[in-house]
Design a protein around this motif. Structure first.
Motif, mmCIF file in Angstrom:
data_model
loop_
_atom_site.group_PDB
_atom_site.id
_atom_site.type_symbol
_atom_site.label_atom_id
_atom_site.label_comp_id
_atom_site.label_asym_id
_atom_site.label_seq_id
_atom_site.Cartn_x
_atom_site.Cartn_y
_atom_site.Cartn_z
ATOM 1 N N GLY A 74 28.890 35.771 20.869
ATOM 2 C CA GLY A 74 28.651 36.703 19.777
ATOM 3 C C GLY A 74 27.239 36.575 19.224
ATOM 4 N N ILE A 75 26.942 37.401 18.242
ATOM 5 C CA ILE A 75 25.632 37.386 17.595
ATOM 6 C C ILE A 75 25.597 36.240 16.583
ATOM 7 C CG2 ILE A 75 23.999 38.709 16.198
ATOM 8 C CD1 ILE A 75 24.448 39.869 19.005
ATOM 9 N N ASP A 76 24.520 35.486 16.581
ATOM 10 C CA ASP A 76 24.404 34.366 15.644
ATOM 11 C C ASP A 76 23.912 34.818 14.270
ATOM 12 O OD1 ASP A 76 25.017 32.006 17.390
ATOM 13 O OD2 ASP A 76 23.347 32.849 18.536
ATOM 14 N N VAL A 77 22.909 35.700 14.250
ATOM 15 C CA VAL A 77 22.325 36.140 12.984
ATOM 16 C C VAL A 77 22.074 37.641 13.033
ATOM 17 C CG1 VAL A 77 20.346 35.941 11.401
ATOM 18 C CG2 VAL A 77 21.217 33.903 12.574
ATOM 19 N N VAL A 78 22.490 38.340 11.975
ATOM 20 C CA VAL A 78 22.163 39.756 11.787
ATOM 21 C C VAL A 78 21.169 39.857 10.638
ATOM 22 C CG1 VAL A 78 23.027 41.995 10.977
ATOM 23 C CG2 VAL A 78 24.308 40.712 12.708
ATOM 24 N N PHE A 79 20.044 40.515 10.901
ATOM 25 C CA PHE A 79 19.031 40.794 9.876
ATOM 26 C C PHE A 79 19.194 42.258 9.490
ATOM 27 C CE2 PHE A 79 14.871 42.162 8.436
ATOM 28 C CZ PHE A 79 14.389 41.104 7.684
ATOM 29 N N ASP A 80 19.622 42.514 8.242
ATOM 30 C CA ASP A 80 20.072 43.860 7.854
ATOM 31 C C ASP A 80 19.332 44.393 6.624
ATOM 32 O OD1 ASP A 80 21.406 46.179 7.254
ATOM 33 O OD2 ASP A 80 23.340 45.238 6.835
ATOM 34 N N PRO A 81 18.238 45.151 6.851
ATOM 35 C CA PRO A 81 17.570 45.825 5.743
ATOM 36 C C PRO A 81 18.015 47.272 5.572
ATOM 37 C CG PRO A 81 16.156 45.881 7.659
ATOM 38 C CD PRO A 81 17.475 45.268 8.099
#
Length: 324
Positions: A208-215
């Motif tokens: 899976g994805i470890d980190v989502v950066f969401d602006p």
């Protein structure tokens, strides 16, 4: 001196070019002549009265700048007249001169020009704080960046690469994705034509994805959260899509994941020493060519409203800069 002024809350078209008195440095402040002011999406919110900061009228947009110190107030010892500086002002940078606390400025390396310096502090500072201090991103992890061609998104792509992550850039057009890939993204997702959750699930694999950066927020946050692996981290950076999403907390429980707020301005105030160290390092990386600090276009001061319209319409790749 000339300044772009917000005299009442509204749109970029409501801003006016006017005259205001020259500033005077209070204790702990310097007055700098602004060579270039960086614009950000939050400038469109602050002039509309939709941002956390609500300055008294009249004020100028522009939360970051680069320029030359003209005078220093009592107690300022680290800076003097003639120093080339860059830093964070929160607002009021879209004018010819500005008074700002000296603690919010750093000296510009000789190899770094004013335009890139003005475009660096907020976007790269925010992304550095998010990835380094909040998510504790580690080499070998997978980072998904929403809004990957915008100011903070592009910064997150480049910094993620420097920190050793595998970077997946997510954006709404193929041109924006090509731009992000040219700046270091390993894979891309067009969330206007693909299902974001499915694409990230595929690219994240079993882990899976470890980190989502969401602006971005809006309809993209929940699908991105659902793509996280065990103990993943979802960074809440902003809401460029307009709507503030409501995330189902059962997902946080089931994934053992963390939803982490990224409030750049408060971090600057709470930890000024870490801020100074981060901006100094980012400026050196930019001067060395490790970060692009890409400036899409430079506008004269009078055309600040046109620049803010482009930001509001999400047409910008990288940063926009104003020359007073």
């Amino acid at each position: 001196m000339k300044a772009i002024l917000c005299q009442r809350y509204g749109t970029p078209d409501d801003l006016v070019l006017g005259e205001v008195p020259d500033p005077v440095a209070a204790p702990g402040e310097v007055v700098a002549k602004v060579a270039a002011a960086g614009l950000n999406f939050f400038d469109t919110l602050i002039i509309a009265g939709k941002y956390q900061t609500k300055p008294p009228f009249p004020f100028s947009p522009g939360g970051e700048f680069a320029g030359v110190v003209e005078s220093a107030g009592d107690g300022v010892t680290a800076l003097k007249a003639g120093d080339r500086v860059m830093g964070y002002s929160n607002f009021n940078a879209a004018r010819e001169r500005i008074a700002v606390p000296a603690a919010q400025l750093v000296k510009i390396p000789a190899e770094l020009d004013f335009d890139r310096a003005a475009a660096l502090t907020v976007t790269y500072g925010t992304s550095y704080h998010a990835l380094n201090h909040r998510a504790r991103l580690r080499a070998g992890e997978t980072l998904a960046v929403l809004g990957a061609s915008g100011g903070v998104g592009l910064a997150a792509v480049e910094l993620g690469r420097i920190m050793g992550a595998r970077v997946i850039a997510c954006a709404s057009t193929d041109d924006k994705l090509a731009f992000a890939r040219a700046h270091g993204a390993d894979a891309v997702v067009n969330y206007a034509t693909e299902n974001l959750r499915d694409a990230l699930k595929r690219l994240g694999g079993e882990r899976g994805i470890d980190v989502v950066f969401d602006p971005v927020g809006g309809p993209y946050s929940e699908p991105a959260l659902r793509s996280l692996g065990w103990e993943g981290r979802h960074l809440v950076v902003g809401f460029a899509a307009g709507d503030i999403p409501k995330l189902p907390l059962n997902l946080v429980l089931l994934k053992g994941c963390a939803v982490l707020g990224v409030f750049w301005g408060q971090w600057v105030r709470h930890d000024p020493d870490a801020y100074q160290a981060a901006i100094g390092e980012l400026a050196r990386w930019c001067a060395q060519g490790k970060l692009s600090c890409h400036v899409q276009q430079v506008y004269p001061l009078a055309q600040t409203p046109a620049a803010l319209k482009a930001l509001a319409e999400r047409k910008v790749m990288g940063k926009l800069v104003v020359h007073p």
